[in-house]
Write a protein that holds these residues in place. Sequence first.
Motif, PDB file in Angstrom:
ATOM      1  N   HIS A 140       0.797  -1.217   0.000  1.00 29.39           N
ATOM      2  CA  HIS A 140       0.000   0.000   0.000  1.00 29.39           C
ATOM      3  C   HIS A 140       0.835   1.275   0.000  1.00 29.39           C
ATOM      4  CE1 HIS A 140      -4.533   0.761   0.896  1.00 29.39           C
ATOM      5  NE2 HIS A 140      -4.088   1.491  -0.103  1.00 29.39           N
ATOM      6  N   ASP A 163     -10.148  -1.078   3.202  1.00 25.78           N
ATOM      7  CA  ASP A 163      -8.953  -1.562   3.886  1.00 25.78           C
ATOM      8  C   ASP A 163      -9.357  -2.089   5.261  1.00 25.78           C
ATOM      9  OD1 ASP A 163      -6.253  -1.813   4.817  1.00 25.78           O
ATOM     10  OD2 ASP A 163      -5.656  -0.046   3.655  1.00 25.78           O
ATOM     11  N   ASP A 167      -4.111   2.746   7.924  1.00 20.52           N
ATOM     12  CA  ASP A 167      -2.835   3.208   7.348  1.00 20.52           C
ATOM     13  C   ASP A 167      -2.570   4.680   7.687  1.00 20.52           C
ATOM     14  OD1 ASP A 167      -2.697   0.647   6.360  1.00 20.52           O
ATOM     15  OD2 ASP A 167      -3.169   1.189   4.296  1.00 20.52           O
ATOM     16  N   HIS A 179       3.777   0.784   4.370  1.00 18.93           N
ATOM     17  CA  HIS A 179       2.401   0.596   3.884  1.00 18.93           C
ATOM     18  C   HIS A 179       1.346   0.916   4.947  1.00 18.93           C
ATOM     19  CE1 HIS A 179       1.839  -3.986   5.037  1.00 18.93           C
ATOM     20  NE2 HIS A 179       2.475  -3.316   5.966  1.00 18.93           N
ATOM     21  N   ASP A 254      -7.486  -2.095  -0.882  1.00 17.83           N
ATOM     22  CA  ASP A 254      -6.563  -3.055  -0.274  1.00 17.83           C
ATOM     23  C   ASP A 254      -7.311  -4.375  -0.139  1.00 17.83           C
ATOM     24  OD1 ASP A 254      -5.006  -4.565   1.542  1.00 17.83           O
ATOM     25  OD2 ASP A 254      -4.226  -2.751   2.508  1.00 17.83           O
TER      26      ASP A 254
END
Length: 328
Positions: A140, A163, A167, A179, A254
Amino acid sequence: MRAVNDRPDRAGSGEVLGPRDALSEPRFTGVRSFARLPVVERLEEVGGVDCAVLGIPWDGGTSFRPGARFGPEAIRSASILLRPYNQARGTRVFGALSCIDHGDAPTVPGYIEHTLARIEAHLEPIARAGVRTIAMGGDHSVTLAELRAIAAVHGPLGLVQFDAHSDLWDRYNEQPLNHGTFARRAIEEGVVDPARSIQLGLRGPLYEAADLKLGPKLGVEQLACEELVSLRAGEIGRRVAAVAGSGPAFLSFDVDCLDPAFCPGTGTPEPGGLTSREALAALRSLDAIGFVGFDVVEVSPAYDGPGQITALFAANAIFEMLTLLAAR
Ligand SMILES: [Mn+2]
């Protein structure tokens, strides 16, 4: 060896580039490219197409399982099963859009700053040519480079991020690029507008309770996985549209948003995620958003299940992204 070219109303832009026809050339033949699209690597030849699918083979930003450098190769292999028409949306995709496989972005193994700079330099002229990009990651961290390149052309972007993880962490091992930090860096750099950004599918163990405050603190809307699965697809689309508004946006998917039962081949799997069906329905609901770039990240083929199910899902997620472009 013919390209799909069946939209005579497409004015003045020459040939519509599409996949080889599997009804006349078996889909398991030929050199692997995404969806059997023509490979066009020279930038001068990219202008005039609607969408460029490209690989970003990189896993130097992973914190756990490596291997996403082989993600693009696996997604290309799985994608040869795709067909031109999206029956769930009633939309012709290939043939309506002129698409190419633009090869892979340059990376420098072991050097994340150099890699992100090279990816950014590779993507910016493509975005400037008005071509939409769909990147196949890569871990990512590559999304930060994509956001830098596309925001340089379109201005600050709304980020729609599917996701398991936000993050939004600040540091891993005292280092800023990873990531698990890309979304925070993108906000700090101003390439993402947090007020137009939303993260969906968050779940799993955290480092501490304060991690839950990162989204609100940075001004990003968050939909935990439990809440996400309680919504009908149309409602998901409305929630995202209410946040992203009408400005330019980037869709980052993701694959760890899905349950490892459906996408085991990924860097940091978290049980309790979306099914393939829920994820595809959620993607189909995003047709009101003005996406100017897309990616599907964190496919790590060495951990994939029998039948390469993670790569197969990723290929179909990209097909839904292409459909969003074709339907506009
Ligand atoms: Mn992620």
